[in-house]
Design a protein around this motif. Structure first.
Motif, PDB file in Angstrom:
ATOM      1  N   PHE A 106       0.823  -1.213   0.000  1.00 29.92           N
ATOM      2  CA  PHE A 106       0.000   0.000   0.000  1.00 29.92           C
ATOM      3  C   PHE A 106       0.861   1.269   0.000  1.00 29.92           C
ATOM      4  O   PHE A 106       0.637   2.169  -0.814  1.00 29.92           O
ATOM      5  N   VAL A 107       1.853   1.349   0.892  1.00 30.55           N
ATOM      6  CA  VAL A 107       2.582   2.613   1.048  1.00 30.55           C
ATOM      7  C   VAL A 107       3.450   2.954  -0.174  1.00 30.55           C
ATOM      8  O   VAL A 107       3.356   4.060  -0.692  1.00 30.55           O
ATOM      9  N   PRO A 108       4.275   2.033  -0.671  1.00 28.51           N
ATOM     10  CA  PRO A 108       5.023   2.376  -1.886  1.00 28.51           C
ATOM     11  C   PRO A 108       4.105   2.667  -3.084  1.00 28.51           C
ATOM     12  O   PRO A 108       4.386   3.546  -3.891  1.00 28.51           O
ATOM     13  N   ALA A 134       2.460  16.286   0.275  1.00 29.57           N
ATOM     14  CA  ALA A 134       1.996  15.010  -0.279  1.00 29.57           C
ATOM     15  C   ALA A 134       1.974  14.059   0.912  1.00 29.57           C
ATOM     16  O   ALA A 134       0.920  13.791   1.483  1.00 29.57           O
ATOM     17  N   ILE A 135       3.152  13.594   1.322  1.00 29.32           N
ATOM     18  CA  ILE A 135       3.264  12.858   2.590  1.00 29.32           C
ATOM     19  C   ILE A 135       3.895  13.785   3.606  1.00 29.32           C
ATOM     20  O   ILE A 135       3.396  13.984   4.699  1.00 29.32           O
ATOM     21  N   GLU A 136       5.013  14.347   3.213  1.00 24.43           N
ATOM     22  CA  GLU A 136       5.760  15.234   4.106  1.00 24.43           C
ATOM     23  C   GLU A 136       4.875  16.430   4.437  1.00 24.43           C
ATOM     24  O   GLU A 136       4.233  16.990   3.554  1.00 24.43           O
ATOM     25  N   THR A 210      -3.708  12.147  10.346  1.00 23.37           N
ATOM     26  CA  THR A 210      -3.698  10.687  10.462  1.00 23.37           C
ATOM     27  C   THR A 210      -2.339  10.129  10.057  1.00 23.37           C
ATOM     28  O   THR A 210      -1.755   9.301  10.750  1.00 23.37           O
ATOM     29  N   PHE A 211      -1.814  10.605   8.927  1.00 27.80           N
ATOM     30  CA  PHE A 211      -0.497  10.155   8.492  1.00 27.80           C
ATOM     31  C   PHE A 211       0.565  10.521   9.518  1.00 27.80           C
ATOM     32  O   PHE A 211       1.467   9.741   9.798  1.00 27.80           O
ATOM     33  N   GLY A 212       0.438  11.721  10.066  1.00 31.44           N
ATOM     34  CA  GLY A 212       1.406  12.162  11.070  1.00 31.44           C
ATOM     35  C   GLY A 212       1.383  11.221  12.267  1.00 31.44           C
ATOM     36  O   GLY A 212       2.418  10.770  12.752  1.00 31.44           O
ATOM     37  N   ALA A 214       0.298   8.200  12.209  1.00 33.73           N
ATOM     38  CA  ALA A 214       0.727   6.867  11.750  1.00 33.73           C
ATOM     39  C   ALA A 214       2.251   6.795  11.722  1.00 33.73           C
ATOM     40  O   ALA A 214       2.857   5.874  12.276  1.00 33.73           O
ATOM     41  N   ASN A 215       2.876   7.769  11.106  1.00 31.90           N
ATOM     42  CA  ASN A 215       4.334   7.761  11.034  1.00 31.90           C
ATOM     43  C   ASN A 215       4.935   7.741  12.436  1.00 31.90           C
ATOM     44  O   ASN A 215       5.842   6.976  12.719  1.00 31.90           O
ATOM     45  N   ALA A 216       4.374   8.567  13.305  1.00 32.90           N
ATOM     46  CA  ALA A 216       4.915   8.642  14.655  1.00 32.90           C
ATOM     47  C   ALA A 216       4.638   7.347  15.441  1.00 32.90           C
ATOM     48  O   ALA A 216       5.468   6.922  16.250  1.00 32.90           O
TER      49      ALA A 216
HETATM   50  C1  LIG Z   1       3.655   7.845   6.716  1.00 31.32           C
HETATM   51  O1  LIG Z   1       2.687   8.677   6.130  1.00 31.32           O
HETATM   52  C2  LIG Z   1       2.406   8.381   4.780  1.00 31.32           C
HETATM   53  C3  LIG Z   1       1.433   9.384   4.219  1.00 31.32           C
HETATM   54  O2  LIG Z   1       1.628  10.660   4.728  1.00 31.32           O
HETATM   55  C4  LIG Z   1       1.765   7.027   4.657  1.00 31.32           C
HETATM   56  O3  LIG Z   1       1.565   6.706   3.302  1.00 31.32           O
HETATM   57  C5  LIG Z   1       2.673   6.008   5.302  1.00 31.32           C
HETATM   58  O4  LIG Z   1       1.922   4.834   5.424  1.00 31.32           O
HETATM   59  C6  LIG Z   1       3.118   6.421   6.694  1.00 31.32           C
HETATM   60  N1  LIG Z   1       4.150   5.512   7.139  1.00 31.32           N
HETATM   61  C7  LIG Z   1       4.005   4.816   8.226  1.00 31.32           C
HETATM   62  C8  LIG Z   1       5.136   3.934   8.579  1.00 31.32           C
HETATM   63  O5  LIG Z   1       3.025   4.893   8.932  1.00 31.32           O
END
Ligand SMILES: *[C@@H]1O[C@H](CO)[C@@H](O)[C@H](O)[C@H]1NC(C)=O
Ligand code: HEM
Ligand SMILES: *[C@@H]1O[C@H](CO)[C@@H](O)[C@H](O)[C@H]1NC(C)=O
Ligand SMILES: *[C@@H]1O[C@H](CO)[C@@H](O)[C@H](O)[C@H]1NC(C)=O
Ligand SMILES: *[C@@H]1O[C@H](CO)[C@@H](O)[C@H](O)[C@H]1NC(C)=O
Length: 282
Positions: A106-108, A134-136, A210-212, A214-216
């Motif tokens: 999904f992510v790539p 976009a993501i950042e 949500t992405f923020g 998720a990344n964290a």
């Molecule tokens: C980080 O955020 C991006 C989108 O902003 C998302 O596609 C990706 O799944 C996130 N990565 C993680 C490891 O959660």
């Protein structure tokens, strides 16, 4: 091409999330991978042996994601961070961090979409991932906002020190542990400070929040909240000696399992008064 592509991609996502639901269930019934056996045989990191860490050199491509930069620093992704195929990234983040195959597709694929590249054929440089909004996005925990630091690969040492100093948990040996509440509090503080100091800061969209989160939240799941390990990964973009993913599920971390942490962290993000005043660089 446009419409066909959109429909295909929607179907792909339906497929990914059905597959994810199945893997989430299987993970509940199958035993976890044993400690010391999480990184698969034949992949770098198997048995705790990570390839040598070589810090980034002038001209290497790096990005805002500490986890991907760490892979390049260890030569798991090309050390120069260039000409990486999306499919290669899929397999390597899976083996390195034990994310589920659903997440690793999904992510790539999502990244390929916003870079307007072909997931199956094209390659990218790490820096390409930093396309702003976009993501950042602004208000992240480990990077100053673009307004202060146009180069989003630059490690924001003071922010990371703040993040890692202010944790409330302890593990069985009394070592500091980051909790979901700590992460929510840190995100709340970062958003408040970004709003206060960055004239270009725009309130984050729900998607970016949500992405923020998720990344964290990978700090809590993949890195188990262990501050000592996070120090190495965030400040040096280096995998700790003999490290392996703290997620030991048979099929890796699914969206099904990850989302509950992400939503918990996101729910805890509150409006708080700003702490810092003025440009964080001065
Ligand atoms: C980080 O955020 C991006 C989108 O902003 C998302 O596609 C990706 O799944 C996130 N990565 C993680 C490891 O959660
Ligand atoms: C294809 C895979 C991935 C892509 C495209 C990606 C992309 C990104 C980007 C663009 C950011 C910066 C977001 C921001 O501005 O705040 C980011 C941050 C981050 N990513 Fe990744 N990432 C990927 C995989 C991973 C994995 C596998 C992990 C963990 C093992 C991870 C952990 C993190 C962390 C901890 C942050 C910092 C979060 C923060 O500052 O709040 N990422 N990622
Ligand atoms: C990029 O990698 C591919 C193989 O994955 C190779 O065929 C190609 O020559 C490389 N391009 C550059 C510019 O290095
Ligand atoms: C530290 O974290 C706690 C909650 O874990 C929060 O209440 C407090 O505001 C945070 N302090 C700073 C300086 O971020
Ligand atoms: C997890 O969250 C993502 C992003 O918000 C969403 O697209 C997905 O449907 C959720 N998946 C599950 C299994 O809850």
């Amino acid at each position: 091409m446009g419409i066909v592509h959109k429909v295909t991609n929607t179907l792909l996502n339906v497929y990914i999330f059905s597959w994810d639901a199945l893997l989430s269930l299987l993970n509940l019934v199958l035993p976890n991978k044993p400690i010391g056996k999480v990184t698969p045989k034949g992949h770098p990191g198997f048995g705790g042996e990570w390839p040598e860490y070589v810090p980034r050199k002038e001209g290497d491509s790096r990005c805002s994601c500490p986890a991907l930069n760490a892979m390049a620093n260890h030569g798991i992704l090309p050390h120069d961070g260039r000409n990486i195929s999306f499919t290669e990234m899929n397999h390597k983040i899976r083996a390195t961090y034990n994310f589920a195959p659903t997440f690793c597709l999904f992510v790539p694929n999502y990244a390929a979409e916003y870079l307007k590249k072909s997931y199956s054929k094209d390659t990218f440089d790490l820096q390409d991932l930093d396309l702003h909004n976009a993501i950042e996005h602004d208000g992240s925990l480990v990077r100053e906002d673009v307004y202060f630091s146009p180069d989003q690969s630059k490690i924001a040492v003071p922010l990371i020190e703040d993040l890692l100093t202010n944790v409330s948990g302890k593990d069985a040996n009394g070592k500091p542990l980051m909790t979901p509440e700590d992460l929510s509090a840190s995100l709340s503080q970062r958003y408040a400070d970004a709003k206060d100091t960055n004239p270009e800061f725009k309130p984050l969209s729900l998607a970016h929040k949500t992405f923020g989160a998720a990344n964290a939240s990978t700090m809590l799941t993949i890195f188990g909240g262990r501050v000592e390990d996070l120090r190495s990964v965030l400040l040096y973009e280096r995998l700790p000696e003999r490290w392996e993913s703290r997620v030991r599920s048979h099929f890796g971390l699914t969206f099904g399992a990850f989302n509950s942490t992400v939503f918990k962290v996101k729910r805890g993000v509150k409006e708080v008064p700003p702490k810092v005043k003025g440009n964080p660089d001065t």
